[in-house]
Enzyme design. Structure first.
Site, PDB file in Angstrom:
ATOM      1  N   ARG A 154      34.987  28.791  39.457  1.00 46.55           N
ATOM      2  CA  ARG A 154      34.367  29.829  39.366  1.00 46.55           C
ATOM      3  C   ARG A 154      33.631  30.198  38.058  1.00 46.55           C
ATOM      4  NH1 ARG A 154      39.001  32.103  42.711  1.00 46.55           N
ATOM      5  NH2 ARG A 154      39.686  30.586  42.626  1.00 46.55           N
ATOM      6  N   HIS A 164      30.252  39.247  50.707  1.00 45.78           N
ATOM      7  CA  HIS A 164      31.373  40.368  50.666  1.00 45.78           C
ATOM      8  C   HIS A 164      31.022  41.649  50.887  1.00 45.78           C
ATOM      9  CE1 HIS A 164      35.117  37.795  49.103  1.00 45.78           C
ATOM     10  NE2 HIS A 164      33.815  37.037  48.325  1.00 45.78           N
ATOM     11  N   CYS A 190      25.272  10.666  63.211  1.00 43.48           N
ATOM     12  CA  CYS A 190      26.625  11.576  62.757  1.00 43.48           C
ATOM     13  C   CYS A 190      26.751  11.907  63.753  1.00 43.48           C
ATOM     14  CB  CYS A 190      26.317  12.681  61.801  1.00 43.48           C
ATOM     15  SG  CYS A 190      27.901  14.112  61.723  1.00 43.48           S
ATOM     16  N   SER A 204      33.685  30.042  49.410  1.00 39.55           N
ATOM     17  CA  SER A 204      33.799  30.694  51.045  1.00 39.55           C
ATOM     18  C   SER A 204      33.081  30.727  51.576  1.00 39.55           C
ATOM     19  CB  SER A 204      34.597  31.534  50.180  1.00 39.55           C
ATOM     20  OG  SER A 204      36.179  31.558  49.547  1.00 39.55           O
ATOM     21  N   ALA A 205      31.985  30.729  51.520  1.00 34.52           N
ATOM     22  CA  ALA A 205      30.683  31.148  51.618  1.00 34.52           C
ATOM     23  C   ALA A 205      30.739  31.886  53.318  1.00 34.52           C
ATOM     24  CB  ALA A 205      30.983  29.737  53.269  1.00 34.52           C
ATOM     25  N   GLU A 243      16.834  21.563  36.642  1.00 32.83           N
ATOM     26  CA  GLU A 243      18.380  21.156  36.828  1.00 32.83           C
ATOM     27  C   GLU A 243      18.739  20.306  36.140  1.00 32.83           C
ATOM     28  OE1 GLU A 243      22.080  20.992  38.586  1.00 32.83           O
ATOM     29  OE2 GLU A 243      20.906  22.674  38.496  1.00 32.83           O
TER      30      GLU A 243
END
Length: 496
Positions: A311, A49, A400, A45-46, A31
């Site tokens: 994308r 589909h 946090c 978009s998480a 990587e």
């Protein structure tokens, strides 16, 4: 020297790595960034589909539906959040109602279960905040929402625990087939060799493919702008709401997220820059305008952040998966655009089966399919929190405040397999910094923990690896390491 090298630690590469970790072979993931989930996989978009959009017979259609089917078991095995909230494609023009029937028929051919065309009244009953112009909708109950970071990280961690090596900050510069019939990969950190290579390099998959094949491909980065809205408006819709799709994609959606926010996007703008993830005023204005066509009273003033993702669009608009004809033992996973996140487990399964057959692979007896995620203090009862704090007082120290993330969760994120080394690494694993203030208050405290636990000097702690340092230089030397201290109130929880 490895049996298989996977290039890219995004959701596709990590899915492939996890699948290969079932077998008794040596596997390594290379990587170029400092962590997993640094490219396309971190900005999407998480959405899981349902699978009605892709053309019948394509790999997109087949692997979308299969990946969707795999998500329930996968999310249980990997201890990640996943919810089947269902999706709706909304028609706002009466003359376009036939388009819903076309999507329905395509979905049925693709094997999508439970599809139903809703009347105007049925659609508004399910989603009262749809536009008053709604004429009907296609409802897909198998659609879902997931956290892309947690899916990616969980698959990588599980692969690592099953013996896969991960090499970060390692960029592939050149690939050649040697006289020894092995692939030789030249990187910025030396040479790696392998019998087989899997190309899962996202928007760079064409560059990797073209190093070894005379049959060139081209990946066009398609930028998508998004807005993320505050949790207080996360219930404005309960389903994922799509407009009717166009040739540029599925359009600007509005959806709840699995963590309770509301997400709006993406746009679809083809660009040349493979690192062009900057948002633009034009892009944000465009997505707000388009989303407002289908959703009434969209609470867009509650935006807490905007971002853009790329994308990996290939001109034939289908996944390219398989052995390259003129480069034996080199497997492509290219053109993995939407629904790539949904399809990722199935892509891993497909590539695993290809290599299982070609390499005559045998499954390990000790493969571990499960992984335990970070303990999430949000949602725990007072009694559960008190028990946790007694075992480890760090869980009583909130770092946090927006997301109520504790020091204990951050410590887990840093020290677990493939642990976080940067602020974004912590953020993607714990959500520390993802709330309303967008890390404005918790970043210094998170940096203190990284400095203390990993020994990284403050001047070298980054937002997301590379040169993204937060503190370029010291302006004052004191007796301690920092002007602030982590010593805070630690004790039992006394209220819900």
């Amino acid at each position: 020297m490895y049996d298989v090298i996977v290039i890219g630690a995004g959701v596709t590469g990590s899915a492939v790595a996890r699948e290969l970790s079932r077998y008794d072979i040596s596997t390594c993931v290379l990587e170029k960034c400092e962590d997993v989930c640094e490219g396309t996989s971190k900005a999407n978009s998480a959405i899981v589909h349902a699978g009605f959009d892709a053309a019948e017979g394509t790999l997109m259609a087949k692997l979308n539906v299969r990946g969707n089917e795999m998500m329930d078991e996968l999310s249980r095995d990997l201890d990640i959040p996943f919810k089947r909230n269902g999706s709706m494609v909304v028609c706002i023009h009466k003359e376009a109602l036939d388009g819903l029937k076309e999507l329905y028929d395509r979905g049925i051919k693709n094997g999508v279960k439970g599809l139903k065309i809703l009347s105007r009244e049925e659609a508004l009953k399910m989603e009262p905040n749809l536009s008053e112009n709604v004429q009907g909708a296609l409802y897909a109950p198998t659609g879902g929402i997931i956290c892309p970071f947690e899916l990616n990280i969980a698959m990588a961690e599980n692969a690592f625990e099953n013996g896969v090596d991960f090499k970060f900050n390692t960029e592939v510069k050149d690939i050649k087939k040697g006289e020894d019939d092995l692939w030789h990969l030249q990187t910025n950190s030396g040479e790696y060799t392998a019998r087989y290579v899997v190309n899962a390099a996202g928007v760079y998959a064409d560059m990797i493919h073209n190093m070894v094949s005379a049959d060139k491909i081209k990946i066009t980065p398609r930028r998508g702008d998004y807005c993320l809205l505050d949790k207080q408006v996360g219930g404005h819709v309960s389903h994922t709401i799509f407009p009717q799709p166009t040739n540029l994609g599925k359009g600007v959606l509005v959806s709840p997220t699995v963590h309770g926010n509301l997400i709006v996007g993406p746009t679809a703008i083809d660009i040349d820059d493979k690192e062009g993830t900057n948002t633009t005023a034009e892009g944000i204005d465009d997505l707000i305008s388009k989303a407002g066509n289908h959703i009434r009273n969209l609470p867009i003033r509650n935006v807490i952040t905007s971002f853009a993702g790329l994308r990996a669009h290939e001109e034939h608009h289908d996944f390219i998966i398989g052995e390259i004809a003129d480069a034996p033992c080199f497997i492509d996973c290219a053109g993995i655009e939407s629904p790539g996140l949904s399809a990722s487990p199935a892509i891993g399964e497909m590539v695993g089966n290809i290599l299982k057959e070609k390499m005559n692979l045998k499954e390990k007896e000790n493969f571990k399919a499960t992984r335990k995620g970070i303990v999430r203090t949000e949602g725990l009862s007072v009694a559960q929190m008190n028990d946790l704090i007694k075992k480890n007082p760090a869980y009583g120290n909130i770092i946090c405040r927006c997301e109520m993330i504790t020091e204990g969760e951050i410590l887990d994120a840093i020290h677990r397999p493939l642990g976080a080394k940067s602020l974004d690494g912590v953020k993607r694993r714990t959500r520390a910094g993802m709330g309303r203030c967008q890390a404005g208050f918790c970043s210094p405290r998170t940096m203190e923990i990284i400095n203390r636990e990993l020994g990284i000097p403050y001047e070298k702690i980054t937002k997301s690896g590379g040169e993204s340092v937060i503190v370029p230089t010291r302006t004052k030397e004191g007796s301690g390491n920092s002007a602030t201290s982590l010593e805070g109130t630690r004790g039992e929880v006394t209220g819900a």
